[in-house]
Enzyme design. Structure first.
Site, PDB file in Angstrom:
ATOM      1  N   ASP A  54       0.608  -3.992  -4.072  1.00  0.00           N
ATOM      2  CA  ASP A  54       1.169  -5.331  -4.284  1.00  0.00           C
ATOM      3  C   ASP A  54       0.871  -6.282  -3.140  1.00  0.00           C
ATOM      4  O   ASP A  54       1.090  -7.490  -3.247  1.00  0.00           O
ATOM      5  CB  ASP A  54       2.696  -5.219  -4.396  1.00  0.00           C
ATOM      6  CG  ASP A  54       3.151  -4.958  -5.815  1.00  0.00           C
ATOM      7  OD1 ASP A  54       2.481  -5.406  -6.745  1.00  0.00           O
ATOM      8  OD2 ASP A  54       4.197  -4.306  -5.975  1.00  0.00           O
TER       9      ASP A  54
HETATM   10  C1  BGC Z   1       6.461  -4.508  -0.659  1.00  0.00           C
HETATM   11  C2  BGC Z   1       5.761  -3.730  -1.734  1.00  0.00           C
HETATM   12  C3  BGC Z   1       6.344  -4.078  -3.081  1.00  0.00           C
HETATM   13  C4  BGC Z   1       6.312  -5.595  -3.284  1.00  0.00           C
HETATM   14  C5  BGC Z   1       6.852  -6.058  -4.618  1.00  0.00           C
HETATM   15  C6  BGC Z   1       6.465  -5.979  -0.983  1.00  0.00           C
HETATM   16  O1  BGC Z   1       7.199  -6.677  -0.033  1.00  0.00           O
HETATM   17  O2  BGC Z   1       5.834  -4.258   0.582  1.00  0.00           O
HETATM   18  O3  BGC Z   1       5.851  -2.350  -1.477  1.00  0.00           O
HETATM   19  O4  BGC Z   1       5.604  -3.440  -4.072  1.00  0.00           O
HETATM   20  O5  BGC Z   1       7.031  -6.208  -2.245  1.00  0.00           O
HETATM   21  O6  BGC Z   1       8.194  -5.858  -4.773  1.00  0.00           O
HETATM   22  C1  NOJ Z   2       6.226  -0.604  -4.428  1.00  0.00           C
HETATM   23  C2  NOJ Z   2       6.113  -1.119  -5.812  1.00  0.00           C
HETATM   24  O1  NOJ Z   2       7.290  -0.789  -6.539  1.00  0.00           O
HETATM   25  C3  NOJ Z   2       4.904  -0.557  -6.512  1.00  0.00           C
HETATM   26  O2  NOJ Z   2       4.778  -1.144  -7.783  1.00  0.00           O
HETATM   27  C4  NOJ Z   2       3.669  -0.785  -5.699  1.00  0.00           C
HETATM   28  O3  NOJ Z   2       2.593  -0.179  -6.371  1.00  0.00           O
HETATM   29  C5  NOJ Z   2       3.815  -0.236  -4.303  1.00  0.00           C
HETATM   30  N1  NOJ Z   2       5.000  -0.765  -3.704  1.00  0.00           N
HETATM   31  C6  NOJ Z   2       2.616  -0.536  -3.407  1.00  0.00           C
HETATM   32  O4  NOJ Z   2       2.556  -1.875  -3.049  1.00  0.00           O
END
Ligand code: BGC
Ligand code: NOJ
Length: 814
Positions: free
Chosen positions: A487
């Site tokens: 993400d």
């Molecule tokens: C986090 C990710 C997460 C994303 C969406 C980010 O701040 O680092 O792990 O998937 O937010 O919620």
């Molecule tokens: C947490 C999120 O819930 C997931 O959808 C994502 O793939 C990982 N972070 C990596 O960013």
């Protein structure tokens, strides 16, 4: 240092010191009513949706840590001293403290001043309530005259609004008290037909329902005035902060024990029957009262607890293993499976790190979660798949999440993540492999929840893949969109505005940035879809998927290979990411793990080379970091990944979710030692001894362990709700132990450490129990199978045709 121990027979983790490095939590509830509970009784409850139906209040990121909970106080009415058997909130110097976190329950207690007290908290099956069973025993040689106080602070339903809209919320609170039950009915007078209640089995005690009356001015939960004084005030909340508190007087002879039961619950009345008498403003309690009375009786409470234990026995009984490694056994047989059910129920909504107001059910997350729980809850998996698919957009694209209460997709945390649609194919495929339920593909499912738009689920899968085919970039690799699985790799975002969301902002057209990770995912999902199409007799269609997969495989070798490892991406200007040419972020884990998992480069040595490079550049003793070198500054062309300090989260943290991709990749190369070694590095049970460094619960996976660039290398964070649970379960069960579901039957293909003489397992699959014995005779991974004594060709065991319900499978590894 350890803060407790595993009691594997009872399937409990027993915490023996209350001041764990972080609150170590457990989940109550497994259907509709849920709660989180820490080892010192902190936490909260909610009905279905942690944001919209929050029952009790909790203060995240509070000082001191972990405040707000299911708090019980005892008071010695002679010495006037009071304490909490769960340590918090009073934090006395208690003795013999223990918290037993079990499957769907927690029992917390201690001894103080010769009084032993434990409370067992759990949610009965099929009920929207939780039971607290407080047991108090007098260990003194003299009579004890005590008071008990139990308390809960109600949340005014919408947790977000509750924490922000004080000008209104200080004036809406309303309660009723009747027959030793506090009913919390804020907003019931208008549009709500639900209320919460807090009841006690002790009918003659006093109560409080207004927080300030209970605590006294400027006091915290550690020092309520009323508890100190030994008497509740029978206050009735009118606005401000409604609570439920009950007092009971307890006289105990030496050695005598007493149990008091409390029930905290949620109830919805039919709209036409909200009030009793009709036309009044008095809550209709008739429908809920029998349920409350039932569970206030300890006999019924105990029976409900027994039922809950049986429920977990049967879920976990579906797959049990006995290997030479205690950490493998414990995680597979108990805790990892349990965590998979929690991630299924909660998705990413409510934990100590997820506030319950940020995220609903993620499309990508929930599809992946299926990998870990589908064998335990196939019916609910089916429902989840259909709910997820119904939020899919007609384009084949997906909302990034949906709210569990409404089951409607929304773009609150973004959309157009180009990996999303692939996960639906992978999730559905996992479901069919487990259940053999091909009929699901013919279920009519809406697009974007629009009535009349129903098409068979199979068409949703076709559109998912079509969506991918329509989004191919300049090198022939998939365009990344907002981001992919990562993400934080926001290649089209280019944000220079503080506070702007990396996931919802886009400043580039998105026609250039490509993802090698999605290319690997494409190969995986395309292969799965081709197999499904073939099974439906759609040979020509299957052939087109195979052709696309082959084409993508070639493109990956041509434009996705950097010489010694797979590239990660191309940015919005066409520059390489995850290449030796980069100054930072030269090599990433996701494309190594996923491309090899999908089968890319297995024949020509690229896969082996990628794994070698992973070992050389990314592996640490605490797990495999996400990339190297970490980004030391903010790169506007990369986005959130470079916003974290080096070693944290996506910026070179050990992001545990993707470690199993490498584990599976190693098994695909036949490397059992390497696979199990990586598995053990992040296995929480194997990290129990380093509790002070690891800090999170030793019984569940955390999303992240700080990478080697962080000063706290080895420290875990964001435990419980993470795709790590499902992927590790899948990796160990289906790839290392190699008991793998396929469309045709159960495949037996272990890739275990060379030193293991073998292992045994029991697996229920499509109505048959397979008793599996694996015996190593040579150092390789070739399998010779006998089924009920008869040798069979290949390594897929198909369901017996003669109605046998138990089958013995023996596999010789050589
Ligand atoms: C986090 C990710 C997460 C994303 C969406 C980010 O701040 O680092 O792990 O998937 O937010 O919620
Ligand atoms: C947490 C999120 O819930 C997931 O959808 C994502 O793939 C990982 N972070 C990596 O960013």
């Amino acid at each position: 240092m350890k803060y407790g121990y595993f009691d594997d027979l009872k399937r409990e983790y027993v915490i023996t010191q209350p001041d764990t490095p972080l609150p170590w939590i457990n989940y109550l509830g497994c259907q509709a009513y849920f709660g989180i509970i820490s080892n010192t009784a902190g936490g909260y409850s909610y009905y279905r949706d942690a944001r919209l139906r929050r029952i009790s209040r909790y203060r995240y990121n509070n000082v001191p840590l972990d405040f707000g909970g299911r708090y019980i106080y005892l008071r010695d009415d002679e010495s006037k001293e009071f304490w909490s058997p769960s340590w918090q909130p009073t934090r006395n110097n208690i003795e013999n403290y223990s918290c037993r976190h079990g499957l769907g329950y927690s029992t917390i207690g201690s001894q103080y001043a010769g009084i032993e007290a434990h409370t067992r908290y759990f949610v009965p099956l099929d009920e929207n309530l939780e039971i607290w069973q407080l047991t108090v025993t007098n260990r003194r040689s003299t009579k004890a005259t005590l008071s008990s106080f139990a308390s809960i602070e109600f949340c005014l339903w919408d947790a977000q609004d509750d924490a922000t809209n004080f000008q209104r919320n200080f004036s809406t609170g309303q309660v009723e008290v009747e027959d030793a039950v506090v009913y919390h009915k804020t907003e019931y007078r208008e549009r709500r037909n639900h209320f919460a209640y807090f009841a006690t089995s002790e009918k003659n005690g006093r109560f409080d329902t207004q927080r300030e009356s209970f605590l006294g001015r400027y006091n915290g939960w550690d020092k309520p005035d009323t508890v100190a004084a030994g008497e509740l005030t029978n206050s009735i909340a009118y606005g401000w902060s409604p609570i439920g508190a009950h007092q009971a007087k307890i006289e105990l002879a030496p050695g005598e024990t007493k149990q008091i039961v409390f029930v905290l619950g949620y109830h919805e009345n039919p709209v036409a029957d909200k009030f009793d008498p009709a036309g009044s403003q008095i809550l209709n309690k008739k429908l809920v009262k029998p349920t409350i009375d039932k569970y206030l009786d300890p006999v019924n409470a105990d029976a409900a607890f027994e039922q809950l234990s049986k429920h977990w026995d049967s879920l976990l009984g579906i797959f049990q293993v006995d290997t030479p490694d205690v950490h493998t056994n414990r995680m597979v047989n108990i805790w990892n499976a349990y965590q998979c059910m929690a991630t299924f129920n909660m998705s990413r909504s409510a934990s100590f790190y997820e506030s319950g107001i940020g995220r609903g059910l993620g499309f990508r997350d929930s599809n992946q979660d299926l990998l870990g729980f589908v064998h335990m809850a196939p019916i609910r998996a089916r429902e989840r798949i259909l709910d997820l698919a119904a939020t899919q957009l007609p384009s084949g694209g997906a909302y990034h999440q949906y709210q569990p209460l409404t089951k409607r997709g929304n773009n609150d945390i973004g959309g157009d993540f180009n990996d999303d649609p692939h996960w639906l194919i992978i999730g559905v495929s996992a479901y069919i492999k487990e259940t053999g339920d091909w009929g699901i593909l013919d279920e009519p499912v809406q697009y974007n929840n629009v009535e009349g738009s129903e098409q068979p689920l199979y068409e949703h899968l076709q559109r998912s893949f079509k969506y991918a085919l329509e989004r191919i970039g300049p090198h022939g690799l998939p365009l990344i969109g907002r981001a992919d699985w990562n993400d934080c790799l926001n290649l089209n975002c280019f944000s220079d505005t503080p506070g702007e969301s990396f996931q919802t902002t886009t400043n580039k057209e998105g026609k250039v940035a490509e993802s090698v990770f999605i290319a690997g995912l494409f190969v995986h999902s395309g292969t799965e879809l081709a197999a499904i199409a073939r099974h439906r007799g759609l040979q020509a269609e299957a052939a087109t998927y195979v052709a696309e997969v082959e084409k993508m495989d070639k493109v990956i070798r041509q434009h996705g290979w950097d010489g010694e490892w797979f590239l990660r991406a191309y940015d919005a200007l066409g520059a390489k990411i995850g290449s030796k040419e980069c100054e930072e972020g030269k090599i990433f884990i996701e494309s190594q793990g996923y491309c090899v998992l999908a089968g890319v480069g297995l024949e020509d040595g690229l896969a082996a080379k990628a794994m070698e490079s992973t070992r050389k550049h990314l592996a640490t003793k605490h797990g495999i970091v996400l990339q190297q070198p970490a980004y030391s500054k903010y790169y506007i062309n990369l986005g959130e990944i470079s916003s974290y300090p080096p070693g944290y989260k996506e910026n070179a943290g050990i992001f545990c979710h993707n470690n199993p991709w490498v584990i599976i990749a190693e098994t695909r190369l036949g490397h059992g030692d390497e696979a199990h070694d990586y598995y053990t590095r992040i296995n929480p049970s194997a990290r129990e001894e380093i509790g002070d460094l690891h800090r999170c619960e030793p019984y569940v996976y955390a999303q992240m362990i700080a990478g080697k660039d962080a000063p706290s290398h080895g420290e875990a964070k964001n435990s419980w709700l993470t795709g790590t649970a499902a992927w590790n379960y899948y990796a160990i069960a289906q790839w290392i132990l190699g008991i793998r579901t396929t469309l045709e039957g159960l495949e037996i293909a272990p890739v275990i450490p060379k030193s293991w003489p073998g292992f045994t397992a029991s697996r229920s699959y499509r109505g048959v129990t397979y008793k599996i014995v694996i015996e190593r005779q040579g150092q390789g991974n070739s399998v010779a199978l006998t089924v009920d004594g008869a040798a069979i060709e290949g390594n897929i065991v198909t369901p017996p045709t003669d109605g046998r319900k138990e089958v013995t499978v023996k596999a010789i590894l050589s």
